[in-house]
Write a protein that holds these residues in place. Structure first.
Motif, mmCIF file in Angstrom:
data_model
loop_
_atom_site.group_PDB
_atom_site.id
_atom_site.type_symbol
_atom_site.label_atom_id
_atom_site.label_comp_id
_atom_site.label_asym_id
_atom_site.label_seq_id
_atom_site.Cartn_x
_atom_site.Cartn_y
_atom_site.Cartn_z
ATOM 1 N N MET A 2 53.991 -22.602 -4.025
ATOM 2 C CA MET A 2 52.754 -22.658 -4.769
ATOM 3 C C MET A 2 52.168 -24.072 -4.806
ATOM 4 O O MET A 2 50.961 -24.204 -4.699
ATOM 5 C CB MET A 2 52.992 -22.103 -6.185
ATOM 6 N N PRO A 3 52.961 -25.133 -4.943
ATOM 7 C CA PRO A 3 52.383 -26.485 -4.950
ATOM 8 C C PRO A 3 51.632 -26.809 -3.662
ATOM 9 O O PRO A 3 50.617 -27.512 -3.698
ATOM 10 C CB PRO A 3 53.585 -27.410 -5.127
ATOM 11 N N ALA A 4 52.070 -26.295 -2.534
ATOM 12 C CA ALA A 4 51.387 -26.545 -1.268
ATOM 13 C C ALA A 4 50.013 -25.884 -1.268
ATOM 14 O O ALA A 4 49.036 -26.444 -0.758
ATOM 15 C CB ALA A 4 52.223 -26.047 -0.095
ATOM 16 N N MET A 5 49.918 -24.699 -1.857
ATOM 17 C CA MET A 5 48.640 -24.000 -1.920
ATOM 18 C C MET A 5 47.665 -24.743 -2.842
ATOM 19 O O MET A 5 46.478 -24.853 -2.538
ATOM 20 C CB MET A 5 48.841 -22.561 -2.412
ATOM 21 N N VAL A 6 48.189 -25.271 -3.963
ATOM 22 C CA VAL A 6 47.353 -26.034 -4.888
ATOM 23 C C VAL A 6 46.848 -27.295 -4.193
ATOM 24 O O VAL A 6 45.671 -27.646 -4.283
ATOM 25 C CB VAL A 6 48.143 -26.392 -6.173
ATOM 26 N N ASP A 7 47.738 -27.969 -3.472
ATOM 27 C CA ASP A 7 47.357 -29.188 -2.760
ATOM 28 C C ASP A 7 46.299 -28.892 -1.702
ATOM 29 O O ASP A 7 45.310 -29.620 -1.583
ATOM 30 C CB ASP A 7 48.590 -29.826 -2.118
ATOM 31 N N GLN A 8 46.465 -27.816 -0.947
ATOM 32 C CA GLN A 8 45.503 -27.450 0.084
ATOM 33 C C GLN A 8 44.145 -27.147 -0.534
ATOM 34 O O GLN A 8 43.106 -27.595 -0.053
ATOM 35 C CB GLN A 8 46.003 -26.228 0.877
ATOM 36 N N ARG A 9 44.132 -26.399 -1.642
ATOM 37 C CA ARG A 9 42.850 -26.069 -2.285
ATOM 38 C C ARG A 9 42.210 -27.324 -2.878
ATOM 39 O O ARG A 9 40.986 -27.471 -2.839
ATOM 40 C CB ARG A 9 43.068 -25.007 -3.375
ATOM 41 N N ALA B 120 41.398 -28.188 -10.990
ATOM 42 C CA ALA B 120 40.522 -27.069 -10.640
ATOM 43 C C ALA B 120 41.210 -26.124 -9.662
ATOM 44 O O ALA B 120 41.109 -24.898 -9.795
ATOM 45 C CB ALA B 120 39.219 -27.592 -10.053
ATOM 46 N N ALA B 121 41.931 -26.676 -8.701
ATOM 47 C CA ALA B 121 42.642 -25.839 -7.725
ATOM 48 C C ALA B 121 43.717 -25.008 -8.412
ATOM 49 O O ALA B 121 43.875 -23.816 -8.128
ATOM 50 C CB ALA B 121 43.267 -26.724 -6.648
ATOM 51 N N LYS B 122 44.422 -25.627 -9.333
ATOM 52 C CA LYS B 122 45.483 -24.909 -10.043
ATOM 53 C C LYS B 122 44.896 -23.787 -10.890
ATOM 54 O O LYS B 122 45.415 -22.671 -10.900
ATOM 55 C CB LYS B 122 46.272 -25.878 -10.920
ATOM 56 N N ARG B 123 43.760 -24.076 -11.571
ATOM 57 C CA ARG B 123 43.121 -23.035 -12.384
ATOM 58 C C ARG B 123 42.635 -21.883 -11.501
ATOM 59 O O ARG B 123 42.775 -20.721 -11.858
ATOM 60 C CB ARG B 123 41.967 -23.619 -13.177
ATOM 61 N N GLU B 124 42.065 -22.211 -10.353
ATOM 62 C CA GLU B 124 41.569 -21.158 -9.446
ATOM 63 C C GLU B 124 42.710 -20.271 -8.975
ATOM 64 O O GLU B 124 42.593 -19.051 -8.963
ATOM 65 C CB GLU B 124 40.878 -21.784 -8.235
ATOM 66 N N LEU B 125 43.797 -20.892 -8.583
ATOM 67 C CA LEU B 125 44.905 -20.121 -8.026
ATOM 68 C C LEU B 125 45.651 -19.329 -9.084
ATOM 69 O O LEU B 125 46.262 -18.301 -8.779
ATOM 70 C CB LEU B 125 45.860 -21.042 -7.269
ATOM 71 N N LEU B 126 45.600 -19.783 -10.332
ATOM 72 C CA LEU B 126 46.256 -19.044 -11.405
ATOM 73 C C LEU B 126 45.347 -17.975 -11.997
ATOM 74 O O LEU B 126 45.756 -17.216 -12.861
ATOM 75 C CB LEU B 126 46.728 -19.997 -12.504
ATOM 76 N N GLY B 127 44.084 -17.931 -11.539
ATOM 77 C CA GLY B 127 43.161 -16.899 -11.987
ATOM 78 C C GLY B 127 42.463 -17.222 -13.283
ATOM 79 O O GLY B 127 41.975 -16.326 -13.958
ATOM 80 N N ASP B 128 42.386 -18.475 -13.662
ATOM 81 C CA ASP B 128 41.683 -18.876 -14.877
ATOM 82 C C ASP B 128 40.188 -18.689 -14.654
ATOM 83 O O ASP B 128 39.610 -19.223 -13.723
ATOM 84 C CB ASP B 128 41.996 -20.334 -15.199
ATOM 85 N N GLU B 129 39.531 -17.923 -15.522
ATOM 86 C CA GLU B 129 38.110 -17.628 -15.353
ATOM 87 C C GLU B 129 37.233 -18.847 -15.575
ATOM 88 O O GLU B 129 36.099 -18.895 -15.111
ATOM 89 C CB GLU B 129 37.697 -16.507 -16.299
ATOM 90 N N SER B 130 37.719 -19.845 -16.271
ATOM 91 C CA SER B 130 36.917 -21.035 -16.501
ATOM 92 C C SER B 130 36.854 -21.918 -15.254
ATOM 93 O O SER B 130 36.140 -22.909 -15.238
ATOM 94 C CB SER B 130 37.482 -21.844 -17.673
ATOM 95 N N ALA B 131 37.584 -21.564 -14.216
ATOM 96 C CA ALA B 131 37.575 -22.356 -12.985
ATOM 97 C C ALA B 131 36.213 -22.314 -12.306
ATOM 98 O O ALA B 131 35.889 -23.194 -11.521
ATOM 99 C CB ALA B 131 38.648 -21.859 -12.028
ATOM 100 N N ASP B 132 35.410 -21.296 -12.609
ATOM 101 C CA ASP B 132 34.083 -21.213 -12.008
ATOM 102 C C ASP B 132 33.093 -22.182 -12.644
ATOM 103 O O ASP B 132 32.045 -22.449 -12.090
ATOM 104 C CB ASP B 132 33.526 -19.789 -12.130
ATOM 105 N N ASN B 133 33.421 -22.697 -13.813
ATOM 106 C CA ASN B 133 32.539 -23.658 -14.480
ATOM 107 C C ASN B 133 32.638 -25.010 -13.793
ATOM 108 O O ASN B 133 33.682 -25.390 -13.275
ATOM 109 C CB ASN B 133 32.919 -23.806 -15.953
ATOM 110 N N ALA B 134 31.534 -25.752 -13.827
ATOM 111 C CA ALA B 134 31.518 -27.081 -13.211
ATOM 112 C C ALA B 134 32.436 -28.014 -13.990
ATOM 113 O O ALA B 134 32.503 -27.980 -15.211
ATOM 114 C CB ALA B 134 30.106 -27.630 -13.195
ATOM 115 N N VAL B 135 33.156 -28.841 -13.249
ATOM 116 C CA VAL B 135 34.049 -29.813 -13.869
ATOM 117 C C VAL B 135 33.459 -31.186 -13.599
ATOM 118 O O VAL B 135 33.363 -31.617 -12.458
ATOM 119 C CB VAL B 135 35.477 -29.715 -13.276
ATOM 120 N N ASP B 136 33.030 -31.859 -14.676
ATOM 121 C CA ASP B 136 32.459 -33.185 -14.525
ATOM 122 C C ASP B 136 33.556 -34.230 -14.638
ATOM 123 O O ASP B 136 34.521 -34.071 -15.376
ATOM 124 C CB ASP B 136 31.407 -33.453 -15.605
ATOM 125 N N GLU B 137 33.353 -35.296 -13.909
ATOM 126 C CA GLU B 137 34.270 -36.422 -14.024
ATOM 127 C C GLU B 137 34.056 -37.051 -15.394
ATOM 128 O O GLU B 137 32.936 -37.078 -15.910
ATOM 129 C CB GLU B 137 33.988 -37.446 -12.916
#
Length: 105
Positions: free
Chosen positions: A1-8, A30-47
């Motif tokens: 799973m860490p390799a998939m997070v790193d790739q994303r 953001a990659a970790k949230r996307e891969l874990l299915g967190d619905e908030s991953a679609d929201n913009a993440v500002d620095e």
């Protein structure tokens, strides 16, 4: 799973216009949230250092105005003009050589 997070995270960095090796902590989160299915991953993440801005927000650049600079060497313009004249004369001579004059007939 860490390799998939790193790739994303690399893909997210590339999508944001950065080098894939320039991925940051926000890309990894953001990659970790996307891969874990967190619905908030679609929201913009500002620095954290960048203030939010909307469509009507004023530009944030605080650059300074610089006076236009003219070329320091006017010879360049003279050379380009002379080259244009030379090309036109050459074209006229080529065109004239295609049509014989009365003296050449």
């Amino acid at each position: 799973m860490p390799a998939m997070v790193d790739q994303r995270a690399r893909e997210l960095s590339l999508i944001a216009g950065r080098r894939p090796n320039g991925r940051g902590a926000s890309d990894l989160r953001a990659a970790k949230r996307e891969l874990l299915g967190d619905e908030s991953a679609d929201n913009a993440v500002d620095e954290p250092d960048i203030p939010p801005s909307g469509m009507g927000a004023p530009p944030t650049s605080h650059g300074r105005r610089v006076e236009p600079q003219l070329p320091k060497d006017d010879r360049y313009e003279e050379e380009m003009a002379q080259e244009g004249v030379d090309d036109a004369q050459h074209d006229q001579m080529l065109e004239a050589s295609k049509h014989p004059t009365k003296n050449e007939e």
